[in-house]
Write an enzyme that holds these catalytic residues in place. Sequence first.
Site, PDB file in Angstrom:
ATOM      1  N   LYS A 118      47.821  60.650 146.020  1.00  0.00           N
ATOM      2  CA  LYS A 118      47.392  61.473 147.152  1.00  0.00           C
ATOM      3  C   LYS A 118      46.831  60.549 148.224  1.00  0.00           C
ATOM      4  CE  LYS A 118      44.834  65.623 148.405  1.00  0.00           C
ATOM      5  NZ  LYS A 118      44.549  65.105 149.764  1.00  0.00           N
ATOM      6  N   ASP A 120      45.182  59.419 151.939  1.00  0.00           N
ATOM      7  CA  ASP A 120      44.027  59.823 152.732  1.00  0.00           C
ATOM      8  C   ASP A 120      44.331  59.559 154.197  1.00  0.00           C
ATOM      9  OD1 ASP A 120      41.533  60.663 153.422  1.00  0.00           O
ATOM     10  OD2 ASP A 120      40.465  58.902 152.684  1.00  0.00           O
ATOM     11  N   HIS A 166      28.728  65.093 116.916  1.00  0.00           N
ATOM     12  CA  HIS A 166      30.150  64.863 117.097  1.00  0.00           C
ATOM     13  C   HIS A 166      30.328  63.630 117.984  1.00  0.00           C
ATOM     14  CE1 HIS A 166      31.757  69.220 116.268  1.00  0.00           C
ATOM     15  NE2 HIS A 166      31.158  68.664 115.226  1.00  0.00           N
TER      16      HIS A 166
END
Length: 614
Positions: free
Chosen positions: A34, A36, A484
């Site tokens: 993308k 700019d 976890h």
Amino acid sequence: MAGARSTLPKFQPPALATLVDEPPRDSGWLHEIKYDGYRIQAAIAGNRVRLYTRSGKDWSDRFAGIAEALTGFSGCSASIDGEVVSLDAQGRSDFGALQQAIRNGGPMVYYAFDLLSLDGRSLLGSPLVERKRRLRALLEKAPHAIRYSDHVKGRSAAMYAKACSLKLEGIVSKRAEASYRSGRHREWLKVKCSNREEVVIGGWRRSSRKGRAFASLLAGTFGDGGFVYRGRIGTGYSEEDQREIAARLEPLTRKTSPFGETPDEARRGAQWVTPRLVAEVSYTERTAAGIMRHPVFLGLREDKPAGEVSAKPQPVGSATRPRLSHADKMLFPEAGLTKQALADYLAEMADAMLPHIRGRPVSLLRCTGGRDGECFFQRHHAQGMPPGIHAVDLTEKSQKRASYLCIDGADGLAAAAQIAAIELHIWGSRVDDVEHPDRLVFDLDPDTSVSFDEVCEAAREVRNLLDSMRLAAFPLLTGGKGIHVVAPLLPERPWPEVKAFARGLAHALAQARPERYVAKATKQARSGRIFIDWLRNQRGATAIAPFSPRARPGAPVAVPVRWSELARIESAGDYTMRTVPRRVGALKTDPWEGYPNAAGGIPEKAFKLLTDDA
């Protein structure tokens, strides 16, 4: 043919990408950088060129160098879609640098990414891959200022992570077989690495510093409520920017506020203007009211009318909630928390929870009689499920299709509260690529005789082992007894391989440290040790979702934390439904900052070493 080559193509309203949180994972998409800069459509006929903005304005004079570079090299007529940019020293497009180049003269580059017509023949109905193939061939002999915008097919997560690590603006994902369609749709999707938005200037505040034309700009966007205040932009300006903006605001001066509702913070010392000047800004986040936090000025935009500047969709957590039935039903008697409290918690935490839940099959632990009553797991969609919890059809081991649950928005979390779903457990893969997991989970489940400090030390040991394989790891307090250790993965390997790798790693640790670890699930074997539960890394298995409450006394919550925080945390259930919102609101940065871009692949050498005996 000669006539077609001499005819200048007409302007075609451009295709526009829809902003999404994550790029699509399946292989039917092409992914591009993308840029700019300014979206520009180039109409070419031999030595004649017209450069059009996205709204059809002719900016050929403004980008005269690009227009000159496009003349003559192809000997044909063509309509090309692309973006004019200026590049910094690292080769990245920079909107601020482009404005300087326009203002003072400077090098520019035109990145071409689509071909709309060639020699009078429309290509709008052709697949994107065919249009890009023709575009690449057309640009083979183009000057250096005209460049083909290449793409990657599949591997979107890896490309997005790389783009963000290089501090690019993001990526654009396009359906490979799609025709070219004007307007905004979901055949083109964009994912940004940072929050950026167009705003309209509705006023400014005076500066007490000499040489500064203003202290900040007052920004807004248009919507159903008229012109809505979005915040003050106080940084990002050069002295030249300030002089130019002040000069352009002067003729727009007015006596009254243009905002529908003007908060006190905007009124103090404000000078009002008619909202016509459009600016692009970056910001860290938006509040529930839509106010930008820490906005930074990037530049003025002249290619978009002010009336088209509306706010990006509000955060999903601000969605309107449906009416809750039996709201006073007690779900956590010892904590005095009702079904309404669960609904309020899930609504308040939606912005934090949904990035971890969205796009994955979920299983729900429903406790219709409260957490100390009868609870049951539900993983299949059934008739009568409230709106917001939708069905996704998956193939089971028997090869039959079955409907599983999926929650993608705040309305789904509200629906979970409505059916007293206290716990939300997520798959390790996404519905758009369900056979390839994108997260690895090791559940460190201690025997009751093992201290939490020992569990923390074990989590660090697992992290260090994963780090040696260049796999990033993040700790999650489970809200129960353990931790976890979660490692984001590139969705490359199928479930059986990831399961074999997880099993191999767990057994290797258990063999190296038998006094601390066990990799077998039997309670007898677990006595005095920590069970490294690797079984969550198989198709259909789930793990507790970050920020999900647990159906345990006191309403504890599974909470993402920093590694540095473990030293001062006393238990895996330290945070509760009452305290987590305060914690999240007080944090300046996400404890799992970088998680979305940290996905890595399991190294082949480590995979073979740990799975040889599997």
